[in-house]
Design a protein around this motif. Structure first.
Motif, PDB file in Angstrom:
ATOM      1  N   VAL A 161       2.534   6.962  -6.921  1.00  0.00           N
ATOM      2  CA  VAL A 161       1.672   8.026  -7.428  1.00  0.00           C
ATOM      3  C   VAL A 161       2.339   9.384  -7.236  1.00  0.00           C
ATOM      4  N   GLU A 162       2.921   9.590  -6.041  1.00  0.00           N
ATOM      5  CA  GLU A 162       3.594  10.863  -5.757  1.00  0.00           C
ATOM      6  C   GLU A 162       4.803  11.063  -6.670  1.00  0.00           C
TER       7      GLU A 162
ATOM      8  N   LYS B  22       0.837  -1.217   0.000  1.00  0.00           N
ATOM      9  CA  LYS B  22       0.000   0.000   0.000  1.00  0.00           C
ATOM     10  C   LYS B  22       0.864   1.256   0.000  1.00  0.00           C
ATOM     11  N   VAL B  23       1.921   1.273   0.825  1.00  0.00           N
ATOM     12  CA  VAL B  23       2.803   2.443   0.898  1.00  0.00           C
ATOM     13  C   VAL B  23       3.478   2.668  -0.454  1.00  0.00           C
TER      14      VAL B  23
ATOM     15  N   GLU C 249       2.397   1.872  -3.421  1.00  0.00           N
ATOM     16  CA  GLU C 249       1.424   2.431  -4.376  1.00  0.00           C
ATOM     17  C   GLU C 249       1.314   3.945  -4.202  1.00  0.00           C
ATOM     18  N   ASP C 250       1.222   4.390  -2.936  1.00  0.00           N
ATOM     19  CA  ASP C 250       1.106   5.826  -2.686  1.00  0.00           C
ATOM     20  C   ASP C 250       2.367   6.570  -3.123  1.00  0.00           C
TER      21      ASP C 250
END
Length: 723
Positions: A452-453, A445-446, A448-449
Motif C-alpha cells: 500500500v505504501e 500482513k507486513v 500488504e502494508d
C-alpha cells in the motif's frame, strides 16, 4: 510276390493286422514286427491307389471291434465304483495306445491328405493325426456316447458321498474327468465335451446338494453358526473343485463353481444374514463381523447395507456420547478434543478389526464422523441474521469450529496444554515449523502494508507502477525452500522497476538486504494473436520465455537461442518450455514445436519453437476471442534441488533433536558416563530416528564447546552438566 488280381493291401494287410491288434490290446510287439508294420504301410500307400482308403477302413473296423469288447467288459459291472474302475482301466489303456498306434501310419496320413476324401479322412488341423482322431472319435461315438450318462451319474454320486463325509477313491472321479477332457478331437475347443457334460453336471449336482442342505442348516443353527458353515463350505468346495474339475490354462471351471456356491450358500440368504449386522456392530462382535464381511464381499451389493449400518452406528453412538458429556465438553475445548479423539480411535479400531481397514468402510466411518463433528443438536450456537421486513431471527450453527480453534490456539501458545506435549506432538509439527508458520502469516500482513505504501508513493509519479506491480517482501528464513536462487533474464518492462522497489525498501529499512527470488513470483500478461486477446497468468520464467517473441511474434526461435535470451538453467528452461507446448488442461497450446519432440528430454539445441497463431480458449466447443487462462499449474515453488535441500533440512532438524535430548538427560542426571548417555539418548529418539554414533559424538563436542556440559577431569568418559 503278388498273386494275379491281388492288390498291395490284400497282400499286406493279413501280416499287418496282428501287430495292429497287439498294439490295441497293449500286448508286446517285437522290434521286427514294429519295423515290418512301418514298411507295409509305406508299400500299400505308395503302390496301391486304393490302398490308403482300404487301410483306413480296416483300421476303423478293428478299432470299433476292440471298443465293442471293451464296452462289454465295462458294462459287466453294475455297482458304481466297479463301473468307474472298469471304465477308467479300459480308457487308460486305449488312450495310451492313441499315442503309439498312429506312429506307423504316418504315410497313410500323407497319402489321404493328397487325395479327395470324406471329411473324416481329411488330415485334421494342428498336431492331431488322422489315426489318433479316428481312435478318439470311435471311442466317443460308441462306448462313451452309450455310457457317459452312467459314468457322469456315478461320478456325481461319489462326490455327493464325499460331501456327506463318506470315504472313496477320488481317482475314480478324476479319471472320468480326464476322459472327458482328452476325448475331444476338436482342435479349436479341446474342452467342449468336458464343459458340456462333466462340468455342467458337476455344477448342477453342487447346486442341488446345497439348495437342500443350506436352508436346513440355517433353520436349525441360526445365522451366526450358518455364516461359519457357509464360509467353511465355500473353502471346502473350492478345494474340491481344484481336485475334480479341470484347472488348465484358460479353463474357468473353478471360478464357475465358486460363483455357483456363493449364489446358493450366500446370495440366497443375503437379507437374512444382513439383518444381524447392526446388532453385531453395536455389540462390537468384530470376529463375527469379519466373517460376515468376507461372505458379503463376494455378493453383488452385499457390502452396501453393512456400510449403512456402520454409518448409523457411528452417528448414533457418537452423538449419544457427546450428549452424555455435553455439560463438560461444550465449554472445555481440551475435553471436547479428547472426546473426539476417543470416539475416532474407537470407531477406527472397529473398522480395523472387523473390516480389515477396507477403504469403503474407512470412507463410511469418515462420512459419519463428519456428521458427528458438524452436529448442531449438542453444540448449538444461535447466530442472529437479519431478514428484510421480518426482523431478526437466529440461524443454528455448530459451536465445534470455535472449540477446535480454541484448542489449536492453546497448542500454539504457552499454556498448560502445550507444556504437556513434546515439540513433535504440537499439531503434528515440530516447534520450529510452528514458528516458521507464524512468521509467514506475519510476513503476509507486513507485505500488504508495504504494498500500500509503495503504491501510494508512486501513484503521482507513475500510475502504471501503482496499478500493475505488487511486491512481496518475505523473510528468507521462513519462506525460502531453496538456498540457491535461479537466475533469469527479465523482460525490460520488469527489469526497469527493480531499482525503484529496492530504493523504496532501503528508505524504509536501512541495513537490510533484498534478494530477488523470481522462482516465487508470477504475473499476468496480455497475449495477442490472429484469433483474439487473452489474459494469461504465468510464472516469471514463463514470462521470460514468452517475451523472447515480443519483438518478433511470428519467428521460429531455437532452444539454444532461448537459453541465451532467458539465461535459465537447462533443466528449468526445458520444464518451462514444456509447460507452454503441452499444458494438459487446454486444447490449443501457446507455443508449438516439431512433432518428434514427445517430452522435455527430446529437446535439442536445434529444436525450434514458435508462437501458435491459432491459440485460443475453447468453451462448450466454441472458440472464445477473449478470456483468462492460468498456466502456472504445479511449476511454481519447485526446483530440481528441492529434494536434496529437504534432506539437508531434515539433518538440521535431527541435529537440534539430538542436542535437545542430550541437554535433557544431562539436566536430569547431572553426571553420566558416555555409554549410559548414548543408551538413554537412543531410547528417547528411537520413535523419531536412530542417531548415528558420529552424529552423537559431534553434538556432544558442540555442547562441550558451548559450555552446556564438560568432561570430568579424572575420567574423560564421564560427563558433567553445567547449569
Amino acid at each position: 510276390m503278388l498273386k494275379q488280381g491281388q492288390s498291395q493291401f490284400e497282400e499286406k494287410w493279413p501280416s499287418m493286422r496282428p501287430s495292429v491288434l497287439k498294439l490295441l490290446r497293449q500286448e508286446p510287439v517285437t522290434r521286427s514286427e514294429w519295423h515290418d508294420l512301418f514298411w507295409a504301410v509305406h508299400s500299400v500307400c505308395l503302390w496301391d491307389d486304393k490302398g490308403p482308403q482300404k487301410v483306413y477302413q480296416a483300421l476303423q473296423d478293428d478299432i470299433l471291434e476292440f471298443i465293442k469288447h471293451a464296452q462289454t467288459r465295462v458294462l459287466h459291472n453294475q455297482e458304481d465304483s466297479a463301473l468307474l474302475k472298469a471304465y477308467i482301466a479300459e480308457w487308460g489303456k486305449f488312450f495310451t495306445q492313441c499315442d503309439y498306434l498312429p506312429k506307423p501310419f504316418m504315410q497313410l496320413e500323407t497319402s489321404l491328405a493328397s487325395k479327395t476324401h470324406t471329411p473324416m479322412q481329411k488330415k485334421p488341423q494342428g498336431d492331431e493325426s488322422i489315426v489318433r482322431k479316428l481312435m478318439l472319435d470311435s471311442w466317443n461315438q460308441s462306448i462313451f456316447s452309450n455310457i457317459k450318462q452312467r459314468l457322469q451319474d456315478s461320478a456325481m454320486k461319489l462326490v455327493h458321498a464325499e460331501r456327506n463325509g463318506e470315504a472313496f477313491d477320488s481317482q475314480l472321479v478324476i479319471g472320468v474327468r480326464e476322459s472327458y477332457v482328452n476325448l475331444s478331437s476338436d482342435i479349436e475347443d479341446k474342452l467342449k465335451i468336458y464343459r458340456e457334460n462333466f462340468e455342467r453336471a458337476y455344477l448342477e449336482a453342487t447346486k442341488s446338494f446345497y439348495k437342500l442342505k443350506a436352508p436346513q442348516y440355517l433353520q436349525a443353527n441360526g445365522v451366526q453358526n450358518y455364516m461359519r458353515y457357509a464360509d467353511a463350505k465355500l473353502k471346502e468346495e473350492e478345494g474340491r473343485a481344484r481336485r475334480y474339475l479341470e484347472t488348465g490354462w484358460g479353463c474357468t471351471s473353478v471360478t464357475a463353481l465358486t460363483e455357483c456356491c456363493v449364489n446358493v450358500l450366500v446370495t440366497a440368504f443375503k437379507e437374512t444374514i444382513l439383518q444381524e449386522c447392526a446388532q453385531m456392530i453395536r455389540s462390537n462382535e468384530t470376529e463375527k463381523l469379519r466373517l460376515m464381511f468376507t461372505l458379503m464381499d463376494r455378493v453383488p451389493d452385499g457390502i452396501g447395507p453393512m456400510l449403512h449400518d456402520l454409518e448409523a452406528h457411528v452417528v448414533n453412538q457418537g452423538l449419544a456420547d457427546m450428549i452424555a458429556a455435553a455439560d463438560i465438553i461444550t465449554s472445555d475445548s481440551e475435553k471436547y478434543v479428547e472426546q473426539l479423539l476417543e470416539l475416532f480411535n474407537r470407531f477406527s479400531a472397529l473398522v480395523h478389526e472387523a473390516f480389515n481397514d477396507d477403504p469403503r468402510f474407512l470412507t463410511a466411518r469418515d462420512k459419519a464422523y463428519k456428521n458427528v463433528v458438524n452436529d448442531t443438536s449438542v453444540f448449538k450456537l444461535e447466530i442472529p441474521i437479519k431478514n428484510k421486513g421480518v426482523g431478526t431471527k437466529t440461524q443454528p450453527e455448530s459451536k465445534c469450529p470455535e472449540l477446535l480453534a480454541n484448542y489449536c490456539d492453546m497448542l500454539l501458545r504457552k499454556t498448560p496444554l502445550s507444556k504437556k506435549l513434546t515439540s513433535e506432538e504440537e499439531v503434528g509439527m515440530p516447534a520450529d515449523y510452528v514458528n516458521k508458520l507464524a512468521r509467514m502469516f506475519q510476513d503476509i500482513k507486513v507485505s500488504e502494508d508495504l504494498n500500500v505504501e509503495f503504491k501510494d508513493a508512486h501513484r503521482n509519479n507513475n500510475e502504471y507502477i501503482a496499478d500493475s506491480i505488487n511486491i512481496k517482501i518475505l523473510n528468507a528464513g521462513a519462506w525460502a525452500r531453496s538456498s540457491d536462487r535461479l537466475s533469469v533474464s527479465l523482460p525490460m518492462e520488469l527489469e526497469d522497476y527493480i531499482p525503484q522497489v529496492e530504493d523504496f525498501y532501503r528508505q524504509k529499512h536501512s541495513g537490510r538486504k533484498l534478494q530477488w527470488h523470481h522462482l516465487m513470483s508470477n504475473g499476468i500478461i496480455t497475449f495477442n494473436n490472429d484469433v483474439g486477446r487473452y489474459d494469461v497468468e504465468v510464472t516469471t520464467f514463463q514470462m521470460g520465455v514468452l517475451f523472447a517473441w515480443n519483438q518478433r511474434p511470428k519467428d521460429k526461435i531455437s532452444y539454444e537461442s532461448l537459453k541465451l535470451a532467458t539465461e535459465l538453467p537447462d533443466a528449468e528452461l526445458r520444464r518451462t518450455l514444456w509447460s507452454l507446448v503441452a499444458f494438459p488442461k487446454i486444447r490449443r497450446q501457446v507455443l508449438v514445436c516439431p512433432g518428434e519432440v514427445k517430452s522435455p528430454k527430446d529437446i535439442t539445441d536445434g529444436t525450434e519453437f514458435w508462437v501458435n497463431q491459432e491459440f485460443a480458449l475453447i468453451k462448450n466447443g466454441k472458440v472464445q476471442k477473449r478470456g483468462k487462462l492460468n498456466l502456472i499449474g504445479r511449476l511454481q515453488l519447485s526446483t530440481e534441488k528441492s529434494k536434496e535441500e529437504d534432506n539437508e533440512g531434515i539433518m538440521q532438524l535431527r541435529i537440534l533433536r539430538v542436542q535437545e535430548a542430550i541437554v535433557k538427560i544431562m539436566k536430569m542426571r547431572k553426571k553420566i558416563t558416555n555409554a549410559a548417555l548414548q543408551t538413554e539418548l537412543v531410547e528417547i529418539l528411537k520413535n523419531m530416528f536412530l542417531p548415528s554414533k558420529k552424529l552423537i559424538k559431534e553434538q556432544i563436542e558442540w555442547l562441550i564447546e558451548h559450555k552446556y556440559m564438560r568432561r570430568d577431569e579424572d575420567n574423560i568418559n564421564l560427563f558433567i552438566y553445567m547449569s
